[in-house]
Scaffold this active site. Structure first.
Site, PDB file in Angstrom:
ATOM      1  N   CYS A   1      33.866  44.539 115.010  1.00  0.00           N
ATOM      2  CA  CYS A   1      33.598  44.462 116.509  1.00  0.00           C
ATOM      3  C   CYS A   1      32.743  43.035 116.462  1.00  0.00           C
ATOM      4  CB  CYS A   1      32.595  45.517 116.803  1.00  0.00           C
ATOM      5  SG  CYS A   1      32.037  45.293 118.494  1.00  0.00           S
TER       6      CYS A   1
ATOM      7  N   ASP B   1      34.463  50.148 115.236  1.00  0.00           N
ATOM      8  CA  ASP B   1      34.328  49.124 116.402  1.00  0.00           C
ATOM      9  C   ASP B   1      34.104  50.323 117.490  1.00  0.00           C
ATOM     10  OD1 ASP B   1      35.038  47.061 118.209  1.00  0.00           O
ATOM     11  OD2 ASP B   1      36.863  47.962 118.585  1.00  0.00           O
ATOM     12  N   SER B   2      34.074  49.767 118.573  1.00  0.00           N
ATOM     13  CA  SER B   2      34.102  50.537 119.767  1.00  0.00           C
ATOM     14  C   SER B   2      35.163  51.467 120.300  1.00  0.00           C
ATOM     15  CB  SER B   2      33.758  49.854 121.119  1.00  0.00           C
ATOM     16  OG  SER B   2      34.776  49.074 121.382  1.00  0.00           O
TER      17      SER B   2
ATOM     18  N   TYR C   1      31.402  48.356 124.490  1.00  0.00           N
ATOM     19  CA  TYR C   1      30.064  47.822 123.840  1.00  0.00           C
ATOM     20  C   TYR C   1      29.784  46.609 124.180  1.00  0.00           C
ATOM     21  CZ  TYR C   1      29.793  50.955 119.443  1.00  0.00           C
ATOM     22  OH  TYR C   1      29.981  52.231 118.838  1.00  0.00           O
ATOM     23  N   GLY C   2      30.675  45.970 124.833  1.00  0.00           N
ATOM     24  CA  GLY C   2      30.440  44.500 125.174  1.00  0.00           C
ATOM     25  C   GLY C   2      29.577  44.256 126.548  1.00  0.00           C
TER      26      GLY C   2
ATOM     27  N   CYS D   1      36.857  39.103 120.539  1.00  0.00           N
ATOM     28  CA  CYS D   1      36.794  40.188 120.656  1.00  0.00           C
ATOM     29  C   CYS D   1      37.770  40.987 119.861  1.00  0.00           C
ATOM     30  CB  CYS D   1      36.678  40.923 122.091  1.00  0.00           C
ATOM     31  SG  CYS D   1      37.053  42.496 122.207  1.00  0.00           S
ATOM     32  N   THR D   2      37.614  41.756 119.027  1.00  0.00           N
ATOM     33  CA  THR D   2      38.889  42.347 118.070  1.00  0.00           C
ATOM     34  C   THR D   2      39.891  43.097 118.981  1.00  0.00           C
ATOM     35  OG1 THR D   2      37.434  44.253 117.485  1.00  0.00           O
ATOM     36  CG2 THR D   2      37.463  42.499 115.945  1.00  0.00           C
ATOM     37  N   HIS D   3      39.708  43.556 120.125  1.00  0.00           N
ATOM     38  CA  HIS D   3      40.722  43.942 120.966  1.00  0.00           C
ATOM     39  C   HIS D   3      41.773  42.918 121.507  1.00  0.00           C
ATOM     40  CE1 HIS D   3      38.178  47.590 121.865  1.00  0.00           C
ATOM     41  NE2 HIS D   3      38.883  48.026 122.517  1.00  0.00           N
TER      42      HIS D   3
ATOM     43  N   GLU E   1      42.386  49.607 126.616  1.00  0.00           N
ATOM     44  CA  GLU E   1      42.283  50.866 126.253  1.00  0.00           C
ATOM     45  C   GLU E   1      42.895  51.799 127.309  1.00  0.00           C
ATOM     46  OE1 GLU E   1      40.248  52.737 123.608  1.00  0.00           O
ATOM     47  OE2 GLU E   1      39.668  50.494 122.906  1.00  0.00           O
TER      48      GLU E   1
END
Ligand code: DGL
Length: 239
Positions: free
Chosen positions: A70, A7-8, A39-40, A170-172, A140
Site C-alpha cells: 500500500c 493493502d486497503s 486508506y488514501g 498507489c498499488t491499485h 473497487e
C-alpha cells in the site's frame, strides 16, 4: 517461506501477483481491508491503527515477513512500522525510489492518493504529481472499462503534464495501466515490480495463496478472479 501482504483492498494484489510470479514456491497470505477502504483519505492515526491490526493478524497467521502493499501506508508510516515488529517489514516506496535512482530516470511524475502526495515521500524523485481521488473507488467498483474511468484518466493526465515516466504511486493503479496507456505514451512504473525485483525472500516449498478481506462481495470476488490467475482460497475476516 510464509509471506504476509496487505493493502486497503484489491490494490495490493498487483504486488502479490508479481511476488507469486517471481517466487512461486512460497505460502502467501493476503489481507485486504475492504471494510475500511479507502486508506488514501484517512488520518494518520486511522492508518496507524489499521496497519497495526493488519500486521498483527498476518503475524498471528504465521507470516515470517510482511509486505506493505500500500503506497499510502508505506509513504506515511514505514519508518515507524519497520522497527515496531520482530519480523522484516518491506514497503513499496523504497524499492521504487531505488529503481528510479539506479536507472537515473528523469522527468518522472506520480499519480497517488491524497495522503501519499501529502506525505511528500516521493518528492526527491518526481517533478510533478497529481492526487487521484477518483481512481480507487472506480477500481473497487469494477468500473475500469467505463467512460467515467476514461474521463478521470484524461483529466489527471492533463493535470500531470508531459512526463517521460509516471509512477503508479498507489498499488491499485496498475489495474488502470491499459486505460492510461490509451491516452499517454509515458512509461509506467509499477511499484509491485520494483518490490519483487529487490525483495529478499526464499523460494522453496509449495505455492499456496490465502486471501482475506474484511468485507467480501460478489463484485470483489469477480475482481479478484480477474487479477490472480493461480488457485487461491478466499475468506472474509473482520479485524
Ligand atoms: N492501494 C493503496 C495505496 O497504494 C490504498 C488506496 C486507498 O485505499 O485509498 O495507496
Amino acid at each position: 517461506m510464509k509471506v504476509g501482504v496487505f493493502d486497503s483492498g484489491l490494490g495490493g494484489l498487483t504486488v502479490l501477483k508479481h511476488l507469486i510470479s517471481d517466487y512461486p514456491n512460497n505460502e502467501y497470505i493476503y489481507f485486504g481491508d475492504t471494510f475500511n477502504l479507502p486508506y488514501g483519505t484517512k488520518s494518520l492515526d486511522d492508518l496507524r491503527n489499521y496497519a497495526d491490526k493488519n500486521i498483527n493478524f498476518l503475524i498471528a497467521e504465521g507470516a515470517e515477513i510482511i509486505v506493505i502493499a500500500c503506497g499510502t501506508v508505506s509513504s506515511n508510516l514505514y519508518e515507524e512500522l519497520k522497527d515496531k515488529f520482530d519480523i522484516p517489514i518491506i514497503d513499496v516506496l523504497s524499492p521504487t525510489i531505488r529503481y528510479i535512482k539506479e536507472n537515473n530516470l528523469d522527468n518522472v511524475g506520480i499519480f497517488a492518493t491524497p495522503m501519499t502526495i501529502k506525505s511528500g515521500a516521493f518528492d526527491s524523485v518526481v517533478s510533478s504529481f497529481v492526487s487521484c481521488l477518483l481512481f480507487v473507488p472506480l477500481i473497487e467498483d469494477g468500473k475500469i472499462n467505463s467512460n467515467e474511468c476514461d474521463e478521470a484518466v484524461i483529466g489527471y493526465l492533463k493535470e500531470l503534464g508531459n512526463c517521460e515516466y509516471i509512477i503508479l504511486g498507489c498499488t491499485h493503479y496498475p489495474l488502470l495501466s491499459e486505460v492510461i496507456s490509451k491516452y499517454s505514451d509515458s512509461k509506467l512504473i509499477d511499484m509491485g515490480k520494483c518490490v519483487s525485483k529487490y525483495i529478499n525472500i526464499g523460494n522453496e516449498g509449495r505455492l499456496s495463496v490465502t486471501l482475506y478481506f474484511s468485507l467480501l462481495s460478489d463484485k470483489l470476488l469477480e475482481n479478484v478472479s480477474n487479477i490472480i490467475d493461480v488457485s487461491y482460497e478466499i475468506k472474509e475476516k473482520r479485524l
